[in-house]
Design a protein around this motif. Sequence first.
Motif, PDB file in Angstrom:
ATOM      1  N   PHE A  21     -47.752   7.270   1.146  1.00 36.19           N
ATOM      2  CA  PHE A  21     -47.116   6.898   2.373  1.00 36.19           C
ATOM      3  C   PHE A  21     -47.758   5.555   2.936  1.00 36.19           C
ATOM      4  O   PHE A  21     -49.443   5.595   2.950  1.00 36.19           O
ATOM      5  CB  PHE A  21     -47.423   8.179   3.603  1.00 36.19           C
ATOM      6  N   VAL A  22     -46.980   4.596   3.289  1.00 34.84           N
ATOM      7  CA  VAL A  22     -47.553   3.467   3.434  1.00 34.84           C
ATOM      8  C   VAL A  22     -47.039   3.040   5.166  1.00 34.84           C
ATOM      9  O   VAL A  22     -45.886   3.199   5.335  1.00 34.84           O
ATOM     10  CB  VAL A  22     -47.281   2.314   2.660  1.00 34.84           C
ATOM     11  N   ILE A  23     -47.977   2.485   5.856  1.00 34.07           N
ATOM     12  CA  ILE A  23     -47.522   1.984   7.299  1.00 34.07           C
ATOM     13  C   ILE A  23     -48.177   0.553   7.413  1.00 34.07           C
ATOM     14  O   ILE A  23     -49.272   0.404   6.900  1.00 34.07           O
ATOM     15  CB  ILE A  23     -48.289   2.840   8.327  1.00 34.07           C
ATOM     16  N   TRP A  24     -47.188  -0.483   7.809  1.00 33.35           N
ATOM     17  CA  TRP A  24     -47.336  -1.640   7.769  1.00 33.35           C
ATOM     18  C   TRP A  24     -47.742  -1.863   9.541  1.00 33.35           C
ATOM     19  O   TRP A  24     -46.780  -1.618  10.061  1.00 33.35           O
ATOM     20  CB  TRP A  24     -46.545  -2.586   7.416  1.00 33.35           C
ATOM     21  N   LEU A  25     -48.844  -2.396  10.028  1.00 33.31           N
ATOM     22  CA  LEU A  25     -49.166  -2.443  11.271  1.00 33.31           C
ATOM     23  C   LEU A  25     -49.277  -3.983  11.501  1.00 33.31           C
ATOM     24  O   LEU A  25     -49.636  -4.626  10.772  1.00 33.31           O
ATOM     25  CB  LEU A  25     -50.507  -1.769  11.653  1.00 33.31           C
ATOM     26  N   ASP A  26     -48.528  -4.449  12.753  1.00 34.81           N
ATOM     27  CA  ASP A  26     -48.707  -5.855  13.127  1.00 34.81           C
ATOM     28  C   ASP A  26     -49.825  -5.860  14.331  1.00 34.81           C
ATOM     29  O   ASP A  26     -50.428  -4.694  14.578  1.00 34.81           O
ATOM     30  CB  ASP A  26     -47.450  -6.534  13.756  1.00 34.81           C
ATOM     31  N   ARG A  76     -47.364  -9.069   9.189  1.00 42.36           N
ATOM     32  CA  ARG A  76     -48.233  -7.899   8.852  1.00 42.36           C
ATOM     33  C   ARG A  76     -49.904  -7.897   8.867  1.00 42.36           C
ATOM     34  O   ARG A  76     -50.273  -8.830   8.379  1.00 42.36           O
ATOM     35  CB  ARG A  76     -48.009  -7.247   7.320  1.00 42.36           C
ATOM     36  N   TYR A  77     -50.658  -7.250   9.857  1.00 46.20           N
ATOM     37  CA  TYR A  77     -51.990  -7.249   9.943  1.00 46.20           C
ATOM     38  C   TYR A  77     -52.841  -6.373   9.267  1.00 46.20           C
ATOM     39  O   TYR A  77     -53.752  -6.721   8.994  1.00 46.20           O
ATOM     40  CB  TYR A  77     -52.254  -7.011  11.439  1.00 46.20           C
TER      41      TYR A  77
END
Length: 166
Positions: A150-155, A95-96
Amino acid sequence: MKENILFNKGEVLFTKEECEFIKNGIKDSPAGTSSNETHRKYEEFLILDIKILDLVFEKIKKYGIKKIKEGRVLCYNEGCFFNMHTDAYVGKLHRYKTVLIQLSDENDYEGGELMIEEKIMDKKIGTTVMIDATTLHGMKVLRKGIRYSFVIWLDREDMGIKNNII
């Protein structure tokens, strides 16, 4: 405090109607999972609906995001919370960045303030914040009502950054 809150106090990117559309994605989501641990308490719903993900992507791509694969609606009822934590930890070190979107109207609940490091974030519906996944953040105890986010995990790949291995 590190300057890694990319939208500073947050930017309102979504209308009330768009937030309702995202929130209603839980109806088509696989059964939600509950977390009732000493450091967190909430319900989580995986969102894979392409219409929701496309809507969100169109709003946040201007911040260098190249794609999103999924998101999660988090539902906090009275007494729910999430202690200060980071989103990059053992097993999730890929996760970035973390994107958080406020889906509830601030008048629908009491408490439940989003904290990023020592800063309290804006509770206005549609407010969006992007932080480094290593940034400490959490949510204070919700005293009354229901709060959705709402959550988004970005790499790194989601941000268009290639991982070079030598």
